[in-house]
Design a protein around this motif. Structure first.
Motif, PDB file in Angstrom:
ATOM      1  N   ALA A 278       0.832  -1.203   0.000  1.00 14.13           N
ATOM      2  CA  ALA A 278       0.000   0.000   0.000  1.00 14.13           C
ATOM      3  C   ALA A 278       0.872   1.260   0.000  1.00 14.13           C
ATOM      4  CB  ALA A 278      -0.905  -0.030   1.232  1.00 14.13           C
ATOM      5  N   ASN A 279       0.205   2.422   0.092  1.00  9.10           N
ATOM      6  CA  ASN A 279       0.932   3.689   0.287  1.00  9.10           C
ATOM      7  C   ASN A 279       0.463   4.311   1.600  1.00  9.10           C
ATOM      8  OD1 ASN A 279      -1.442   5.390  -0.245  1.00  9.10           O
ATOM      9  ND2 ASN A 279      -1.236   4.649  -2.338  1.00  9.10           N
ATOM     10  N   THR A 280       1.080   5.424   1.993  1.00  6.19           N
ATOM     11  CA  THR A 280       0.814   5.979   3.324  1.00  6.19           C
ATOM     12  C   THR A 280      -0.645   6.398   3.528  1.00  6.19           C
ATOM     13  OG1 THR A 280       1.593   8.128   2.560  1.00  6.19           O
ATOM     14  CG2 THR A 280       3.185   6.768   3.756  1.00  6.19           C
TER      15      THR A 280
ATOM     16  N   GLY B 110      -4.676   2.344  -4.741  1.00  5.37           N
ATOM     17  CA  GLY B 110      -3.738   2.834  -5.748  1.00  5.37           C
ATOM     18  C   GLY B 110      -3.708   1.858  -6.911  1.00  5.37           C
ATOM     19  N   GLY B 111      -2.561   1.774  -7.577  1.00  4.29           N
ATOM     20  CA  GLY B 111      -2.429   0.848  -8.716  1.00  4.29           C
ATOM     21  C   GLY B 111      -1.836  -0.468  -8.258  1.00  4.29           C
ATOM     22  N   GLY B 112      -1.257  -1.203  -9.193  1.00  4.43           N
ATOM     23  CA  GLY B 112      -0.533  -2.442  -8.883  1.00  4.43           C
ATOM     24  C   GLY B 112      -1.350  -3.419  -8.058  1.00  4.43           C
ATOM     25  N   VAL B 113      -0.686  -4.050  -7.124  1.00  2.00           N
ATOM     26  CA  VAL B 113      -1.352  -5.083  -6.317  1.00  2.00           C
ATOM     27  C   VAL B 113      -2.411  -4.443  -5.398  1.00  2.00           C
ATOM     28  CG1 VAL B 113       0.392  -5.132  -4.455  1.00  2.00           C
ATOM     29  CG2 VAL B 113      -0.934  -7.177  -4.975  1.00  2.00           C
ATOM     30  N   ASP B 114      -2.155  -3.217  -4.977  1.00  2.00           N
ATOM     31  CA  ASP B 114      -3.117  -2.473  -4.154  1.00  2.00           C
ATOM     32  C   ASP B 114      -4.453  -2.332  -4.900  1.00  2.00           C
ATOM     33  OD1 ASP B 114      -4.027  -0.995  -2.033  1.00  2.00           O
ATOM     34  OD2 ASP B 114      -2.778   0.768  -2.413  1.00  2.00           O
ATOM     35  N   GLY B 115      -4.367  -1.925  -6.162  1.00  2.00           N
ATOM     36  CA  GLY B 115      -5.576  -1.780  -6.989  1.00  2.00           C
ATOM     37  C   GLY B 115      -6.289  -3.113  -7.163  1.00  2.00           C
TER      38      GLY B 115
ATOM     39  N   PHE C  88       4.756 -11.990  -9.086  1.00  2.00           N
ATOM     40  CA  PHE C  88       3.903 -11.780 -10.256  1.00  2.00           C
ATOM     41  C   PHE C  88       4.765 -11.758 -11.512  1.00  2.00           C
ATOM     42  CE2 PHE C  88       0.321  -9.221 -12.210  1.00  2.00           C
ATOM     43  CZ  PHE C  88      -0.656 -10.138 -11.899  1.00  2.00           C
ATOM     44  N   GLU C  89       5.857 -11.049 -11.412  1.00  2.00           N
ATOM     45  CA  GLU C  89       6.732 -10.866 -12.576  1.00  2.00           C
ATOM     46  C   GLU C  89       7.948 -11.789 -12.495  1.00  2.00           C
ATOM     47  OE1 GLU C  89       7.548  -6.618 -13.389  1.00  2.00           O
ATOM     48  OE2 GLU C  89       6.015  -6.296 -11.870  1.00  2.00           O
ATOM     49  N   LYS C  90       8.529 -12.046 -13.686  1.00  2.00           N
ATOM     50  CA  LYS C  90       9.655 -12.972 -13.758  1.00  2.00           C
ATOM     51  C   LYS C  90      10.857 -12.484 -12.948  1.00  2.00           C
ATOM     52  CE  LYS C  90      12.358 -15.745 -16.922  1.00  2.00           C
ATOM     53  NZ  LYS C  90      13.674 -15.341 -16.426  1.00  2.00           N
TER      54      LYS C  90
ATOM     55  N   ILE D 116       6.577  -6.468  -1.816  1.00  2.00           N
ATOM     56  CA  ILE D 116       6.428  -5.062  -1.419  1.00  2.00           C
ATOM     57  C   ILE D 116       7.562  -4.196  -1.998  1.00  2.00           C
ATOM     58  CG2 ILE D 116       6.324  -3.502   0.590  1.00  2.00           C
ATOM     59  CD1 ILE D 116       5.365  -6.012   2.217  1.00  2.00           C
ATOM     60  N   SER D 117       7.174  -3.065  -2.551  1.00  2.00           N
ATOM     61  CA  SER D 117       8.086  -2.010  -3.057  1.00  2.00           C
ATOM     62  C   SER D 117       8.770  -2.329  -4.392  1.00  2.00           C
ATOM     63  CB  SER D 117       9.172  -1.627  -2.028  1.00  2.00           C
ATOM     64  OG  SER D 117       8.624  -0.820  -1.006  1.00  2.00           O
ATOM     65  N   THR D 118       8.586  -3.539  -4.913  1.00  2.00           N
ATOM     66  CA  THR D 118       9.352  -3.897  -6.125  1.00  2.00           C
ATOM     67  C   THR D 118       8.670  -3.462  -7.424  1.00  2.00           C
ATOM     68  OG1 THR D 118       8.339  -6.093  -6.299  1.00  2.00           O
ATOM     69  CG2 THR D 118      10.368  -5.919  -5.007  1.00  2.00           C
ATOM     70  N   GLY D 119       7.505  -2.822  -7.310  1.00  2.00           N
ATOM     71  CA  GLY D 119       6.808  -2.311  -8.495  1.00  2.00           C
ATOM     72  C   GLY D 119       7.115  -0.840  -8.683  1.00  2.00           C
ATOM     73  N   VAL D 120       6.102   0.011  -8.591  1.00  2.00           N
ATOM     74  CA  VAL D 120       6.320   1.447  -8.841  1.00  2.00           C
ATOM     75  C   VAL D 120       7.269   2.078  -7.820  1.00  2.00           C
ATOM     76  CG1 VAL D 120       4.193   1.936 -10.106  1.00  2.00           C
ATOM     77  CG2 VAL D 120       4.182   2.115  -7.647  1.00  2.00           C
TER      78      VAL D 120
HETATM   79  N1  AR6 Z   1      -0.857 -10.280  -7.219  1.00  2.00           N
HETATM   80  C1  AR6 Z   1       0.404 -10.375  -6.752  1.00  2.00           C
HETATM   81  N2  AR6 Z   1       1.373  -9.471  -7.030  1.00  2.00           N
HETATM   82  C2  AR6 Z   1       1.049  -8.439  -7.831  1.00  2.00           C
HETATM   83  C3  AR6 Z   1      -0.249  -8.251  -8.372  1.00  2.00           C
HETATM   84  C4  AR6 Z   1      -1.231  -9.231  -8.032  1.00  2.00           C
HETATM   85  N3  AR6 Z   1      -2.492  -9.171  -8.469  1.00  2.00           N
HETATM   86  N4  AR6 Z   1      -0.233  -7.120  -9.125  1.00  2.00           N
HETATM   87  C5  AR6 Z   1       1.009  -6.621  -9.064  1.00  2.00           C
HETATM   88  N5  AR6 Z   1       1.796  -7.410  -8.297  1.00  2.00           N
HETATM   89  P1  AR6 Z   1       3.284  -2.433  -6.710  1.00  2.00           P
HETATM   90  P2  AR6 Z   1       4.913  -1.003  -4.702  1.00  2.00           P
HETATM   91  C6  AR6 Z   1       3.212  -7.239  -7.908  1.00  2.00           C
HETATM   92  O1  AR6 Z   1       3.655  -1.446  -7.751  1.00  2.00           O
HETATM   93  O2  AR6 Z   1       6.109  -1.083  -5.566  1.00  2.00           O
HETATM   94  C7  AR6 Z   1       0.400   1.255  -5.563  1.00  2.00           C
HETATM   95  O3  AR6 Z   1      -0.158   2.207  -6.407  1.00  2.00           O
HETATM   96  C8  AR6 Z   1       4.117  -6.448  -8.789  1.00  2.00           C
HETATM   97  O4  AR6 Z   1       4.614  -7.243  -9.854  1.00  2.00           O
HETATM   98  O5  AR6 Z   1       1.876  -2.881  -6.630  1.00  2.00           O
HETATM   99  O6  AR6 Z   1       5.060  -1.368  -3.253  1.00  2.00           O
HETATM  100  C9  AR6 Z   1       0.234   1.584  -4.090  1.00  2.00           C
HETATM  101  O7  AR6 Z   1      -0.985   2.232  -3.832  1.00  2.00           O
HETATM  102  C10 AR6 Z   1       5.233  -6.063  -7.815  1.00  2.00           C
HETATM  103  O8  AR6 Z   1       6.198  -7.110  -7.740  1.00  2.00           O
HETATM  104  O9  AR6 Z   1       3.662  -1.890  -5.216  1.00  2.00           O
HETATM  105  C11 AR6 Z   1       1.405   2.471  -3.811  1.00  2.00           C
HETATM  106  O10 AR6 Z   1       1.150   3.795  -4.172  1.00  2.00           O
HETATM  107  C12 AR6 Z   1       4.539  -6.018  -6.463  1.00  2.00           C
HETATM  108  O11 AR6 Z   1       3.222  -6.518  -6.683  1.00  2.00           O
HETATM  109  C13 AR6 Z   1       2.492   1.895  -4.691  1.00  2.00           C
HETATM  110  O12 AR6 Z   1       1.820   1.237  -5.761  1.00  2.00           O
HETATM  111  C14 AR6 Z   1       4.445  -4.640  -5.871  1.00  2.00           C
HETATM  112  O13 AR6 Z   1       4.238  -3.679  -6.900  1.00  2.00           O
HETATM  113  C15 AR6 Z   1       3.317   0.881  -3.972  1.00  2.00           C
HETATM  114  O14 AR6 Z   1       4.360   0.466  -4.805  1.00  2.00           O
END
Ligand code: AR6
Length: 204
Positions: A51-53, A58-63, A185-187, A145-149
């Motif tokens: 998540a974020n603070t 948000g996007g990614g896994v949070d969304g 999720f990703e390679k 956690i943290s490995t996406g955006v």
């Molecule tokens: N299931 C499992 N893993 C996933 C899924 C899923 N459905 N979708 C994405 N991932 P990120 P962060 C992986 O960007 O870097 C959000 O907007 C993805 O491949 O979701 O912690 C929050 O609201 C990656 O390895 O999270 C924050 O603003 C991992 O989830 C911000 O992004 C985390 O990627 C947090 O950034």
């Protein structure tokens, strides 16, 4: 899991608490698993959101988690008052098949001072694990956690995550947990866990 190719982990920028000899432990290994796929489908006791603070989605896994859980999750998150980086808060899971969602706030990767990011990421994992125990959860699945955006390099984040989980499982509190799943999720994350799980948790 493939056995480690060398006795010592390959050089990278992360610090290695594991440079001390590691005792293989079947009991510990049996509690840890790696799963590639969508975390929202897992019927474990708790899943850990990246998540974020604001904790307001948000996007990614949070969304993905908010979409799958439905609008009640957002309503509950609104009552939490946000969360500091390195912390975590717990909610119900609503339409998700798990029982609880732990919303952890990972660091935005700090290229200038990766040590600060490592501390915050470690704290996320430790806090999420403590929350799981406090809420009688015996199985927990972590997103990467943290490995996406947030830009934390997967090859640095995986050893931090594995070390934090290992330390917790070896502590007294760890006896209350049966299963910890690292969800990728990703390679790039899959590769990082394939590389580091056998280093920190050598096959018995
Ligand atoms: N299931 C499992 N893993 C996933 C899924 C899923 N459905 N979708 C994405 N991932 P990120 P962060 C992986 O960007 O870097 C959000 O907007 C993805 O491949 O979701 O912690 C929050 O609201 C990656 O390895 O999270 C924050 O603003 C991992 O989830 C911000 O992004 C985390 O990627 C947090 O950034």
């Amino acid at each position: 899991l493939t056995p480690p190719s060398t006795a010592r982990p390959p050089p990278t920028t992360v610090s290695y608490p594991s440079l001390q000899p590691i005792k293989p432990s079947k009991a510990l290994n049996d509690k840890i698993s790696l799963y590639r796929g969508d975390i929202t489908t897992l019927a474990v006791d708790a899943i850990v959101n990246a998540a974020n603070t604001s904790l307001l989605g948000g996007g990614g896994v949070d969304g993905a988690i908010h979409r799958a859980a439905g609008p009640q999750l957002y309503q509950e998150c609104k009552t939490l008052g946000g969360c500091a980086t390195g912390g975590a808060k717990i909610t119900d899971a609503y339409r998700l098949p798990c029982k609880k969602v732990i919303h952890a706030v990972g660091p935005v990767y700090n290229v200038i001072d990766p040590g600060v990011s490592e501390e915050d990421l470690t704290s996320c994992y430790a806090t999420a694990l403590e929350l799981a125990i406090d809420n009688s959860c015996r199985s927990i699945a972590f997103s990467a956690i943290s490995t996406g955006v947030y830009g934390y390099p997967s090859r640095e984040a995986a050893p931090v995550a594995i070390t934090a989980v290992k330390r917790f499982l070896e502590s007294d509190m760890g006896t209350n947990l049966d299963l910890v799943v690292f969800v990728v999720f990703e390679k790039k994350d899959l590769d990082a866990y394939h590389k580091y799980l056998p280093v920190y948790l050598p096959p018995v």
